[in-house]
Design a protein around this motif. Structure first.
Motif, short mmCIF file in Angstrom:
data_model
loop_
_atom_site.label_atom_id
_atom_site.label_comp_id
_atom_site.label_asym_id
_atom_site.label_seq_id
_atom_site.Cartn_x
_atom_site.Cartn_y
_atom_site.Cartn_z
N LEU A 261 12.42 -12.08 -9.52
CA LEU A 261 11.41 -11.00 -9.50
C LEU A 261 11.98 -9.84 -8.70
O LEU A 261 12.39 -10.01 -7.55
CB LEU A 261 10.12 -11.47 -8.83
CG LEU A 261 9.36 -12.62 -9.49
CD1 LEU A 261 8.12 -12.96 -8.65
CD2 LEU A 261 8.95 -12.28 -10.92
N GLY A 262 12.01 -8.67 -9.31
CA GLY A 262 12.45 -7.47 -8.60
C GLY A 262 11.30 -6.90 -7.78
O GLY A 262 10.14 -6.96 -8.21
N ILE A 263 11.62 -6.38 -6.59
CA ILE A 263 10.58 -5.74 -5.77
C ILE A 263 11.09 -4.38 -5.29
O ILE A 263 12.30 -4.19 -5.12
CB ILE A 263 10.14 -6.61 -4.56
CG1 ILE A 263 11.33 -6.98 -3.67
CG2 ILE A 263 9.40 -7.86 -5.03
CD1 ILE A 263 10.92 -7.62 -2.34
N ASP A 264 10.16 -3.46 -5.08
CA ASP A 264 10.54 -2.15 -4.55
C ASP A 264 10.43 -2.16 -3.02
O ASP A 264 10.14 -3.19 -2.42
CB ASP A 264 9.70 -1.04 -5.20
CG ASP A 264 8.21 -1.18 -4.91
OD1 ASP A 264 7.86 -1.63 -3.80
OD2 ASP A 264 7.39 -0.85 -5.78
N TRP A 265 10.67 -0.99 -2.42
CA TRP A 265 10.75 -0.93 -0.95
C TRP A 265 9.38 -0.81 -0.28
O TRP A 265 9.31 -0.73 0.94
CB TRP A 265 11.62 0.28 -0.55
CG TRP A 265 11.09 1.55 -1.14
CD1 TRP A 265 10.19 2.42 -0.57
CD2 TRP A 265 11.39 2.09 -2.43
NE1 TRP A 265 9.92 3.46 -1.42
CE2 TRP A 265 10.64 3.29 -2.57
CE3 TRP A 265 12.22 1.69 -3.48
CZ2 TRP A 265 10.69 4.08 -3.73
CZ3 TRP A 265 12.27 2.48 -4.63
CH2 TRP A 265 11.52 3.65 -4.75
N CYS A 266 8.30 -0.85 -1.05
CA CYS A 266 6.95 -0.68 -0.48
C CYS A 266 6.33 -2.00 -0.02
O CYS A 266 5.18 -2.04 0.39
CB CYS A 266 6.04 0.03 -1.47
SG CYS A 266 6.64 1.68 -1.84
#
Length: 344
Positions: A261-266
């Motif tokens: 699962l990719g996640i962003d920096w938030c």
């Protein structure tokens, strides 16, 4: 299939131990590399995508120049709407334009679920060439856009920060919206299976606009369809889901059976792990804008990020695509910092 010399990413996705954290960058093939800009001046965007030799050359550039642990196919998510019968133009410094977007039943009748070998054969030809060029140095990641994100462009007709027209279409014409989403899903399943058959070692589903939906609507208009795609691909090829901004649903995304699962920096790595559980690999989540910071700062921020994720089940990446103005030595500093780091 011959053995990959560097299979760190495959092992990380399967939850196997790795000597170090593997690393690649979204949009690593392209716009920040001078070598790419030479080709960009000579050939139009879709010409680059549709000419297997060019797509191959561009895909290999960051492997040779930056030293990433995987190649990602140079292509675009909008080749799928194109294959489904919509005109897609890519206007430099404006972005994608779909001159005849979908607004009603008549428009939907223009769209079809294509034979992917006939309409997207150039992608599979490119994958075969790339695999030869890579010569088993690193894995090749194939990809497609998530159905919700593709609907956004197919209905809005262009890029947008909010995609209001696309959301209004879903809320006022839900039956049509679901019909279109299912057609995109059916096409995407065949497309990703064919990528894997041509030689892609991993596939990623990009839901760039998943974060525009509430958790309930994300389930209704996005995850319901991503779930079908993951179910169809995960036993053939390791599959990663990246829904930017939709980290509220990491638990539901993990339940699809996706390997990564990719996640962003938030979201913090700690919270992402709590939501996603321990049976999935997390990928991310460096802010691409930070690649413009001084190199020593990039290195210390990378160390901080890797420490926060902890050992195992992590692939270092950006939280979204690399920016065009990132200096090549800064991109390389990011990759090198990951490669040098060891968990104590």
């Amino acid at each position: 299939m011959s053995q990959l010399k560097n299979d760190l990413i495959i092992r990380a996705l399967k939850g196997e131990p790795t000597e170090r954290t593997p690393v690649w960058m979204m949009r690593q093939a392209g716009r920040y590399l001078p070598e790419y800009m030479v080709l960009r001046r000579k050939y139009g965007f879709f010409e680059r995508c549709q000419t297997p030799e060019l797509a191959c050359e561009i895909t290999l550039q960051p492997v040779d120049i930056i030293g990433v642990d995987a190649a990602i196919l140079f292509s675009d998510i909008l080749v799928v709407p194109q294959a489904m019968g919509l005109e897609v133009q890519l206007v430099e410094s404006v972005g994608p334009i779909l001159p005849d977007p979908i607004k009603n039943t008549n428009d939907l009748n223009r769209v079809r679920v294509p034979n992917v070998d006939e309409t997207l054969g150039y992608v599979f030809d490119a994958i075969k060439l790339i695999k030869q060029g890579l010569n088993n140095r690193v894995p090749l990641i194939g990809f497609a856009g998530a159905p919700w994100t593709l609907l956004c462009y197919m209905v809005q007709g262009k890029g947008s920060k909010t995609f209001d027209a696309a959301k209004i279409f879903c809320y006022t014409e839900p039956a049509l919206a679901h019909q279109l989403l299912q057609m995109i899903t059916d096409t995407t399943i065949e497309y990703l299976k064919a990528q894997a058959k041509a030689g892609a070692d991993v596939v990623q589903i990009f839901d760039s606009w998943g974060g525009l939906l509430s958790p309930k609507d994300f389930e209704e208009f996005s995850l319901k369809y991503i779930r079908q795609i993951v179910a169809a691909t995960k036993d053939i090829v390791p599959t990663i889901v990246f829904a930017k901004g939709a980290w509220h649903s990491l638990d539901a995304m993990a339940a699809t059976g996706a390997h990564g699962l990719g996640i962003d920096w938030c979201i913090t790595p700690k919270l992402a792990r709590q939501f996603a559980g321990n049976n999935v690999t997390l990928q991310g989540n460096f802010d691409p804008a930070k690649l413009l910071a001084p190199i020593p700062q990039i290195k210390s921020e990378v160390n901080e990020m890797l420490t926060a994720f902890g050992p195992g089940r992590h692939i270092a990446n950006l939280g979204h695509g690399i920016l065009p103005n990132v200096p090549v030595d800064h991109a390389k500093a990011f990759v090198d910092a990951v490669k040098e780091f060891r968990h104590t």
